[in-house]
Design an enzyme around this catalytic site. Structure first.
Site, PDB file in Angstrom:
ATOM      1  N   GLY A  37       0.840  -1.196   0.000  1.00 37.05           N
ATOM      2  CA  GLY A  37       0.000   0.000   0.000  1.00 37.05           C
ATOM      3  C   GLY A  37       0.870   1.240   0.000  1.00 37.05           C
ATOM      4  CD  GLN A  65       3.280   5.755   2.721  1.00 33.84           C
ATOM      5  OE1 GLN A  65       2.303   5.215   2.196  1.00 33.84           O
ATOM      6  NE2 GLN A  65       4.264   5.063   3.263  1.00 33.84           N
ATOM      7  CB  CYS A  77       4.996   2.056   7.258  1.00 29.06           C
ATOM      8  SG  CYS A  77       4.511   3.548   6.391  1.00 29.06           S
ATOM      9  CG  LEU A  78       6.574   0.933   1.258  1.00 29.02           C
ATOM     10  CD1 LEU A  78       6.023   1.224  -0.133  1.00 29.02           C
ATOM     11  CD2 LEU A  78       7.696  -0.091   1.197  1.00 29.02           C
ATOM     12  CG  HIS A 100      -0.746   1.057   7.320  1.00 31.86           C
ATOM     13  ND1 HIS A 100       0.226   0.593   8.181  1.00 31.86           N
ATOM     14  CD2 HIS A 100      -0.104   1.919   6.477  1.00 31.86           C
ATOM     15  CE1 HIS A 100       1.383   1.169   7.884  1.00 31.86           C
ATOM     16  NE2 HIS A 100       1.205   1.971   6.838  1.00 31.86           N
ATOM     17  CD  GLU A 101      -1.114   2.263   2.741  1.00 32.57           C
ATOM     18  OE1 GLU A 101      -0.711   3.425   2.589  1.00 32.57           O
ATOM     19  OE2 GLU A 101      -0.369   1.328   3.077  1.00 32.57           O
ATOM     20  CG  HIS A 132       0.111   6.724   5.457  1.00 34.70           C
ATOM     21  ND1 HIS A 132       1.272   7.175   6.023  1.00 34.70           N
ATOM     22  CD2 HIS A 132       0.282   5.393   5.257  1.00 34.70           C
ATOM     23  CE1 HIS A 132       2.118   6.150   6.168  1.00 34.70           C
ATOM     24  NE2 HIS A 132       1.539   5.059   5.717  1.00 34.70           N
TER      25      HIS A 132
HETATM   26 NI    NI Z   1       2.424   3.180   5.657  1.00 35.66          NI
END
Ligand code: NI
Length: 177
Positions: A46, A51, A94-95, A136-137, A140
């Site tokens: 995701g 991000q 998470c990236l 989660h996304e 953000h």
């Molecule tokens: Ni994330």
């Protein structure tokens, strides 16, 4: 295909609230495709627009495994409209918090309403990894990271580890893959 630069903690943009999209344009479709390319390349399941430094309410998700056909979701202005009473605790990463994992409690099932890349309203009910990923996304988009669910001590420790790893990588560029 264009790969975008993924911001990492403690970048302040990751803590900002993203703005709703008024209209799904060609530029927006291109952005969502670039976000998907970036996510697959990372690799991740995701990615939210903040991000990559774009404070707009867009997320892309694909939780399929490597040996399965791709099944990407491109969500504009996603909102969770219903969720289960039951929750589960699973390790998340998470990236923007590379190579760090910690358990987070999430609803087991969620229903999300969003606009797709054609400007059509969609409703999706999800469970399992997809439900976790959606929660989660979407967080953000309001400047919340999974580490914000942890204690301050744990969170600070994770951010310090990411910074240390980044300093090491910057000092050893030849080790990059
Ligand atoms: Ni994330």
């Amino acid at each position: 295909m264009a790969l975008l630069k993924i911001l990492e903690v403690p970048n302040p943009l990751l803590k900002k609230k993203s703005a709703p999209i008024i209209e799904v344009t060609e530029d927006l479709r291109r952005l969502m495709n670039d976000m998907l390319d970036t996510m697959y390349d990372a690799p991740g399941v995701g990615l939210a627009a903040p991000q990559v430094g774009i404070l707009k309410r867009i997320v892309v998700i694909d939780v399929t495994r490597e040996n399965e056909p791709k099944h990407p979701y491109k969500m504009v202005n996603p909102v969770i409209i219903a969720h289960s009473e039951t929750t589960g605790v699973h390790d998340e990463g998470c990236l923007s918090v590379p190579e760090q994992y910690a358990p987070v409690e999430r609803f087991e099932t969620v229903t999300v309403e969003y606009t797709d890349e054609n400007g059509t309203k969609q409703t999706l009910s999800a469970d399992g990894l997809l439900a976790i990923c959606i929660q989660h996304e979407l967080e953000h988009l309001d400047g919340t990271l999974f580490i914000d669910h942890l204690s301050k001590v744990k969170r600070d420790m994770i951010v310090r580890r990411v910074e240390k790893e980044r300093r090491w990588k910057n000092a050893h560029p030849e080790e990059d893959e």
